[in-house]
Design a protein around this motif. Structure first.
Motif, mmCIF file in Angstrom:
data_model
loop_
_atom_site.group_PDB
_atom_site.id
_atom_site.type_symbol
_atom_site.label_atom_id
_atom_site.label_comp_id
_atom_site.label_asym_id
_atom_site.label_seq_id
_atom_site.Cartn_x
_atom_site.Cartn_y
_atom_site.Cartn_z
ATOM 1 N N TYR A 185 -16.018 -47.781 -3.691
ATOM 2 C CA TYR A 185 -17.472 -47.937 -3.638
ATOM 3 C C TYR A 185 -18.111 -46.799 -4.414
ATOM 4 C CZ TYR A 185 -21.751 -49.743 -1.549
ATOM 5 O OH TYR A 185 -22.967 -50.315 -1.342
ATOM 6 N N ASN A 186 -18.658 -47.129 -5.565
ATOM 7 C CA ASN A 186 -19.139 -46.074 -6.434
ATOM 8 C C ASN A 186 -20.584 -46.349 -6.857
ATOM 9 O OD1 ASN A 186 -19.006 -43.753 -7.802
ATOM 10 N ND2 ASN A 186 -17.627 -44.477 -9.422
ATOM 11 N N PRO A 187 -21.504 -46.070 -5.972
ATOM 12 C CA PRO A 187 -22.874 -46.490 -6.254
ATOM 13 C C PRO A 187 -23.589 -45.606 -7.280
ATOM 14 C CG PRO A 187 -22.778 -45.311 -4.190
ATOM 15 C CD PRO A 187 -21.385 -45.331 -4.711
ATOM 16 N N TYR A 188 -24.540 -46.185 -7.978
ATOM 17 C CA TYR A 188 -25.404 -45.424 -8.887
ATOM 18 C C TYR A 188 -26.736 -45.209 -8.212
ATOM 19 C CZ TYR A 188 -22.142 -46.443 -12.662
ATOM 20 O OH TYR A 188 -21.039 -46.514 -13.442
ATOM 21 N N ARG A 189 -27.184 -43.982 -8.273
ATOM 22 C CA ARG A 189 -28.507 -43.698 -7.721
ATOM 23 C C ARG A 189 -29.415 -43.306 -8.876
ATOM 24 N NH1 ARG A 189 -24.760 -40.800 -5.083
ATOM 25 N NH2 ARG A 189 -24.389 -41.203 -2.867
ATOM 26 N N TRP A 190 -30.439 -44.062 -9.064
ATOM 27 C CA TRP A 190 -31.409 -43.720 -10.112
ATOM 28 C C TRP A 190 -32.639 -43.140 -9.439
ATOM 29 C CZ3 TRP A 190 -29.176 -44.135 -14.686
ATOM 30 C CH2 TRP A 190 -28.151 -45.080 -14.854
ATOM 31 N N VAL A 191 -32.858 -41.859 -9.618
ATOM 32 C CA VAL A 191 -33.998 -41.221 -8.962
ATOM 33 C C VAL A 191 -34.995 -40.769 -10.020
ATOM 34 C CG1 VAL A 191 -34.749 -39.372 -7.427
ATOM 35 C CG2 VAL A 191 -32.530 -40.450 -7.078
ATOM 36 N N ARG A 192 -36.236 -41.156 -9.845
ATOM 37 C CA ARG A 192 -37.283 -40.769 -10.783
ATOM 38 C C ARG A 192 -38.405 -40.078 -10.035
ATOM 39 N NH1 ARG A 192 -39.288 -45.857 -14.235
ATOM 40 N NH2 ARG A 192 -39.443 -46.723 -12.140
ATOM 41 N N TYR A 193 -38.942 -39.024 -10.631
ATOM 42 C CA TYR A 193 -40.187 -38.440 -10.137
ATOM 43 C C TYR A 193 -41.262 -38.782 -11.157
ATOM 44 C CZ TYR A 193 -37.597 -35.640 -6.748
ATOM 45 O OH TYR A 193 -36.817 -35.239 -5.706
ATOM 46 N N ILE A 194 -42.366 -39.276 -10.698
ATOM 47 C CA ILE A 194 -43.448 -39.612 -11.621
ATOM 48 C C ILE A 194 -44.768 -39.126 -11.046
ATOM 49 C CG2 ILE A 194 -44.661 -41.458 -12.833
ATOM 50 C CD1 ILE A 194 -42.116 -43.189 -12.106
ATOM 51 N N THR A 195 -45.547 -38.469 -11.885
ATOM 52 C CA THR A 195 -46.894 -38.098 -11.474
ATOM 53 C C THR A 195 -47.874 -38.860 -12.355
ATOM 54 O OG1 THR A 195 -46.214 -35.919 -10.736
ATOM 55 C CG2 THR A 195 -48.531 -36.192 -11.300
ATOM 56 N N GLN A 196 -48.823 -39.502 -11.728
ATOM 57 C CA GLN A 196 -49.799 -40.284 -12.483
ATOM 58 C C GLN A 196 -51.200 -39.834 -12.131
ATOM 59 O OE1 GLN A 196 -48.897 -44.139 -10.993
ATOM 60 N NE2 GLN A 196 -47.488 -44.646 -12.674
ATOM 61 N N SER A 197 -52.117 -40.114 -13.030
ATOM 62 C CA SER A 197 -53.505 -39.847 -12.695
ATOM 63 C C SER A 197 -54.036 -41.041 -11.926
ATOM 64 C CB SER A 197 -54.317 -39.680 -13.974
ATOM 65 O OG SER A 197 -54.173 -40.833 -14.758
ATOM 66 N N SER A 198 -54.819 -40.769 -10.897
ATOM 67 C CA SER A 198 -55.533 -41.863 -10.243
ATOM 68 C C SER A 198 -56.990 -41.757 -10.667
ATOM 69 C CB SER A 198 -55.389 -41.749 -8.730
ATOM 70 O OG SER A 198 -56.294 -42.565 -8.081
ATOM 71 N N SER A 199 -57.621 -40.672 -10.244
ATOM 72 C CA SER A 199 -58.985 -40.407 -10.695
ATOM 73 C C SER A 199 -59.018 -38.926 -11.083
ATOM 74 C CB SER A 199 -59.963 -40.718 -9.560
ATOM 75 O OG SER A 199 -61.257 -40.300 -9.896
#
Lengths: 807, 448
Positions: free
Chosen positions: B429-443
């Motif tokens: 069992y060799n899972p891939y973990r894709w982790v992303r950090y994203i910062t977006q503008s709201s206002s």
């Protein structure tokens, strides 16, 4: 559905008009394909043919001609195919009732299929055909499926009962379905249980819905973790209608539900809040704490949710913030209600409307600075609402009233007509409530009036001029210009206000105004464009002609504001706001009106009381047989309705903005005829009974309601007070201690000596142990209202020595 | 107690229509569409009512998803139900667009049938629906707007295109034959920041969420550990004495229903069985002060009676290794503006992908910077020509500046995923973990 579907054809066909014939050809082609379906072996190609039929159906092309062929295809093992055919059947069964009968046997056979999914599907379709002619064939499979081994089939069958009920209520009632449904509340499958609740709720809509009993509620609460979030919301709706048997039980339920406040579903959060408030209806002191508990999740929904959820949550927060106990709780988070530039307009508008409700002396400046930014926004509606919000701050926050008024005044210089117009209207409202602030505004009224186009704003400015004319030196000359340009003025609103203002000015400065008043009256009386105007001018004229003093009393300065205590009549709609709050977490809050105004009667859930309607009723059970929770709350519902009617009546008078204070009534008449005091009669056994008390209590209006006096020494038991009152011939019907030692409550009565028929006085006394404050409500026969104060006096006189009462 | 459900295209065509209770009236979709389209100021609220029906609707991917009812229902609950339907459709079709709905209409009908019976919500979780839904999704490609954007990101085994998870959940075994065990985790933070003219932050907040989409086979239990010093509730932060400076303080957080919280108080660890499809493990809100990623310093000058000059200094206060992508600044100009020139001043003029223009129709100056590297400072200039002498009121019409951007692999709250443990011990069992950090503008707004 078929109706809606086939009517869609119109729009679609118009758009694709060119292809209509071709489509017809294609339907024929499909018919051919369907005929060959049974010899077609490839399941995918079979599916494709049926899929095409469904596609046409969705597009609104009438494919009911294929009904026979589709029924032929029903005998298939492929569940995808079967589902599509059933979808088709349910769609066109109403249009082809004769043909639909032909498929009954297949459906019934499928109700016995080995695969529970097929059984469920077949039953769902069978009940969903909505044909009366097939009812006799449905009963047996439905009964059987209700006891199926599969939960999926059972939950479908439960809803099947409701579908059958819509066709034939009698069938459901006579065959004992309801009893069977209640038994199924114990079903191991949680989805079945929830569907039972749904169905019973709707079957019994007119009788209060699902039966709320302790055992039912406890049974549902015990399985709370098994339900889907929709199921949970359904259960929460029931819990909000439940009356906990004890305080312990109330806290146990609240603790159990607390984690729901952490879930992402805004419906669950609002439903839980409603439960908390209604469970603790008898402990009003807890409400502020409950709102504080709900504050973080509500804010999270408002700031982070989808715009639609934001909108609905903001609407609910509005409703909450109008409740006195919510005051101040959200004040520190005011920045969360500043608008974001990318929000949809209706969310922005709600936020602006809400800001004054969470303003206090500390944050008012920050809020007003932010609001001022919105005034120049490109969205004129946002701008308008921001100005109104600034006005609210000025009206409701005396510490900053002056500052806010100056701020609004500065907006009068903005180079933008609607900003100036709205500011003028708001200024008028501020000055109406705080006449002392008129000094700030008056010097500029003349200037503003000259360049004002908007008629409402113009009328507002004129009102100020009339009301405070004595301090504005040039007032008559400003008015004169308008009088002379009377014929150019198109707005009746302005003309009416001009009439009022000139009349008022006349009494303040007769020599300057007399001539122009004459001219104005002549013009207005001869003005045939508007009946109101004509009538009012005529009234003014005749009043002046017959009795100048009476005219003056009608048009005296301050007549409009007299009797308004710091608030506008329209804002006083407390009972309406309360009523709407009673329907928390429903559409009523979103639309801002009670549900009976927009939901047809047959879709209304008939409840003895709305879950939150009896907030301020504290029930004592000291005397057995009196004030059972449900009936006493019915009484408050009655009394709550009465003031609202009164409020509207008052409002309708003011609507005309006709500054006529009620003609001075011969106030002396009634009191003079009344005896100088009230003599109460001795105790008569069996004279007063709880039902009689309640009957009168519900029927009579309040003769007095408010603070009576303050005790400096608190009674140790209810009996102490009872004994003292008895000495004054005021008898206690029921009494009890308030929860949490908050104080005592008494229902009392007294009877006038020798007048047992109409001389009855009923009262409710509340003694708050925290402050010693005694509040009372006293009611009597309408003819005896003038004696209510004697009854109050009798009580105070009796109580004063024992408890050191001070006024 | 929903009476009808329908999905309308942006033009008002009916794409999907289901009458649960058979009490609708002909043309109700058209009636509804007309009401919404011609609402006052084109601003119809999500709950409207006419002719005895209440219409509750959401807009997703410019589609209108509508429920009607005749009862006094809970609007919040109904909206959540619509949101859930949209999510399920997306899970099953891969993406939610007009085309994907049209191509999969039979599947959609099947889903609706199972999710709602006679107007009462039934099973709505993606994995439970799998048991009773048999149609297969027709794959629709998402409109590839971002393809050019992604091209400069080197494609190696460590990164994946952002649309990689836009796959119908039922097709996970069919993707290119290699049945990978994958899980996607996004930590997304949307910023609301308001600056005054001095570059001082007046108001700021973060709306964050940890979103997950699991394609793990066997549906193993997951353990997600967050910062150990995480504090929930501002009051708690005060009572904790803010001892650990730099502790992450959340005002509030809410969890997905699948999440077990028994280890949350003690170890800040969540454990749960991930449902199929995309879901928010938790959503949170932060209003305590944080370091804003971009700072703005605007100035306005009256260089002649008919000309206003606006200068904006924009400083990226993020680490060198990070960058803001698709940075766009919009500056509203006075209605009296007849023309304007916009540019990048000084050394920032020759930045790749930088672009400035005046939109005369909307009276806006727009600067676009495709990539703004951390630590850099650029100067934006606009010269606005007006048709009458400049007044104070006219100056007031300039601004506020609104800014939009996205910062990959960066978040401002410092909330971190310490680890994501998959409790499946089998060696293969060799899972891939894709982790992303994203910062977006709201206002993200700066006032003058």
């Amino acid at each position: 559905m078929s109706g809606a579907m086939s009517d869609m054809t119109i729009g679609q066909a118009a758009a694709t008009g060119y292809f209509v014939d071709q489509k017809k050809g294609e339907v024929n082609e499909l018919k051919q394909l369907l005929k060959n379906l049974n010899i077609e072996k490839d399941i995918r190609r079979k599916r494709d043919v049926v899929k095409k039929v469904i596609a046409y159906m969705t597009l609104g092309i009438d494919v009911s001609r294929l009904f026979t062929d589709m029924i032929m295809a029903i005998e298939t093992r492929d569940i995808v195919l079967k589902k599509m055919i059933y979808l088709y059947l349910c769609n066109y069964a109403k249009a082809e009732p004769e043909m639909a009968i032909m498929c009954i046997n297949s459906l019934r056979r499928d109700c016995e299929n080995d695969d529970p999914l097929v059984r469920g599907l077949a039953l769902r379709s069978l009940c969903g055909l909505q044909l009366e002619s097939i009812l006799e064939y449905v009963d047996r499979p439905l009964q059987k499926c209700l006891t199926d081994v599969s939960g999926y089939v059972r939950k479908t069958a439960v809803l099947g009962v409701l579908k059958i009920y819509q066709l034939s209520p009698a069938l459901v009632e006579t065959n004992g379905y309801v009893e069977q449904l209640y038994r199924m509340l114990q079903d191991p499958d949680a989805n079945v249980v929830i569907n039972v609740v749904h169905v019973v709720n709707e079957l019994k809509l007119q009788e209060g819905g699902f039966e709320i009993t302790q055992s039912n509620i406890m049974m549902l609460l015990n399985r709370i973790g098994e339900f889907t979030e929709w199921g949970l919301n359904t259960v929460l709706d029931l819990v909000a209608r439940y009356r906990p048997a004890s305080e312990d039980e109330m806290f146990a339920i609240m603790n159990l539900l607390d984690p729901v406040m952490r879930t992402a579903n805004s419906g669950s959060v609002l439903a839980t809040l409603k439960c908390f408030l209604s469970l603790s209806a008898q402990m009003p002191e807890m409400h502020a704490q409950i709102i504080a508990r709900a504050k973080p999740p509500l804010l999270t929904q408002i700031t982070g949710g989808q715009s639609e959820v934001q909108y609905v949550t903001l609407k609910h927060l509005h409703s909450i913030l109008h409740q006195p106990f919510a005051k101040g709780i959200f004040d520190d988070e005011f920045r969360q209600f500043f608008v974001r530039y990318n929000e949809v307009p209706h969310v922005k508008h709600l936020k602006v409307d809400l800001l004054p409700l969470i303003a206090n002396a500390v944050n008012a400046r920050d809020i007003s600075m932010e609001l001022t930014e919105y005034v120049t926004d490109v969205d004129s509606e946002l701008s308008r609402r921001a100005i109104i919000a600034l006005g609210e701050l000025a009206i409701h926050l005396p510490p900053v009233s002056e500052e806010m008024t100056r701020l609004i005044l500065s907006l009068m210089d903005v180079d933008n007509a609607y900003i100036r117009a709205q500011s003028a209207i708001v200024l008028k409202d501020v000055v109406r409530i705080h006449p002392q602030l008129s000094e700030l505004v008056l010097p500029y009224v003349g200037k503003y009036l000259k360049r004002m186009e908007d008629s409402d704003a113009k009328a507002g400015l004129l009102w100020m001029l009339g009301e405070f004319g004595s301090t504005v030196l040039e007032a008559p000359y400003i008015v004169e210009q308008l009088v002379d340009n009377y014929d150019d003025e198109s707005s009746n609103e302005v003309k009416l206000q001009l009439l009022n203002a000139t009349m008022k000015l006349f009494f303040q400065r007769p020599p300057e105004v007399q001539a122009m008043l004459g001219r104005l009256l002549r013009k207005a009386v001869n003005d045939t464009s508007n009946q109101d105007l004509h009538d009012r001018a005529l009234l003014c004229y005749r009043l002046l002609a017959s009795n100048i003093r009476t005219a003056e009393s009608v048009f005296a300065v301050g007549a409009a504001t007299r009797g308004i205590e710091g608030d506008f009549a329209e804002k006083k709609e407390v009972s309406l706001k309360k009523k709407i709050f009673g329907e928390f977490n429903t559409l009523a809050v979103t639309f801002g009106m009670p549900s009976e105004q927009f939901v047809e009667e047959k879709y209304q859930l008939k409840l003895d009381r709305a879950p939150l309607s009896d907030f301020d009723v504290v029930v004592s059970n000291a005397h057995a047989g009196f004030a059972a929770p449900s009936s006493s709350s019915a009484a408050t519902a009655e009394t709550a309705a009465a003031p609202s009617a009164a409020a509207t009546a008052v409002g309708s008078v003011n609507l005309l903005d006709w500054d006529d204070a009620p003609a001075p009534t011969p106030a002396a008449a009634a009191p003079v005829a009344a005896p100088p005091s009230l003599v109460l009669q001795e105790f008569v056994a069996d004279f007063m009974t709880p039902p009689l008390f309640q009957q009168h209590w519900m029927a009579w209006a309040d003769g007095f309601a408010g603070r009576l006096c303050q005790f400096q020494r608190l009674p140790s038991a209810a009996a102490d007070v009872e004994a003292v009152l008895r000495g004054a011939k005021v008898f206690v019907m029921a009494s009890g201690a308030l929860p949490n030692n908050a104080g005592f409550k008494f229902f009392v009565y007294g009877v006038e000596h020798g007048n047992a028929t109409t001389g009855l006085f009923l009262g409710q006394l509340l003694i708050a142990s925290a402050t010693g404050e005694v509040t009372a409500t006293v009611k009597s026969d309408a003819a005896q209202q003038h004696k209510v104060r004697f009854f109050l006096d009798a009580m105070v006189t009796a109580l004063a020595p024992s408890f050191h009462a001070v006024p | 107690m929903i009476s009808q459900f329908f999905i309308l295209s942006p033009r008002g065509d009916t794409i999907i229509h289901k009458d649960f209770r058979g009490d609708g009236f002909p043309n109700m979709q058209e009636e509804f569409f007309r009401k919404v389209k011609f609402w006052e100021r084109n601003d119809a609220p999500p709950v409207i009512q006419f002719d005895g029906f209440t219409y509750i609707y959401i807009r997703r991917s410019s589609l209108l998803m509508v429920c009607t009812t005749r009862f006094n229902v809970s609007p919040a609950s109904t909206l959540e139900f619509l949101n859930r339907m949209a999510k399920v459709f997306k899970d099953y079709c891969g993406i939610l667009t007009e085309e994907s709905i049209r191509k999969n209409f039979v599947l959609i009908y099947e889903l609706i049938e199972e999710m709602c019976d006679y107007g009462y919500p039934q099973v709505t979780s993606t994995e439970m629906l799998k048991n009773c839904v048999h149609n297969e999704a027709v794959l629709v490609q998402a409109p590839s707007l971002s393809s050019s954007l992604m091209s400069n990101v080197t494609q190696n085994t460590k990164t994946k295109s952002s649309s990689a998870s836009n796959v119908p959940i039922t097709m996970k075994n069919a993707r290119g034959g290699n049945n990978k065990n994958e899980i996607y985790v996004d930590i997304i933070e949307r910023l609301t920041v308001l600056f005054n003219a001095n570059g001082f932050v007046v108001n700021s907040s973060i709306d964050g969420s940890i979103n997950m989409k699991s394609f793990l086979s066997g549906n193993p239990e997951l353990r997600l550990a967050l910062n150990e010093d995480l504090i929930i509730g501002k009051d708690n932060a005060l009572s904790a004495g803010r001892g650990g400076a730099g502790a992450v303080v959340l005002d509030d957080c809410i969890f997905h229903e699948c999440v077990h919280l028994d280890e949350f108080e003690s170890a800040r660890t969540l454990h749960f069985l991930p449902p199929d499809g995309e879901f928010a493990v938790l959503s949170y809100r932060v209003t305590t002060d944080f370091r804003v990623p971009f700072k703005l310093y605007p100035t306005i000058e009256e260089s002649s009676p008919y000309r206003l000059e606006v200068t904006i200094v924009l400083r990226a206060e993020i680490p060198d290794g990070n960058y803001g992508s698709n940075v766009v600044l919009r500056l509203p100009v006075p209605r009296a503006a007849v023309s304007a020139t916009a540019e990048f001043a000084g050394g920032s003029a020759d930045m790749p992908g930088a672009h400035a223009e005046f939109n005369a129709a909307e009276k806006k100056v727009v600067w676009t910077i495709r990539k703004l590297v951390g630590g850099s400072e650029i100067v934006l200039k606009a010269k606005i020509n007006v048709d009458s002498p400049v007044t104070a009121m006219m100056k007031k019409e300039v601004g506020p500046i609104s800014m939009s951007f996205e910062i990959p692999m960066y978040n401002v709250s410092n909330l971190q995923v310490r680890y994501l443990r998959i409790s499946e011990t089998h060696k293969s069992y060799n899972p891939y973990r894709w982790v992303r950090y994203i910062t977006q503008s709201s206002s993200y707004v700066c006032r003058f």
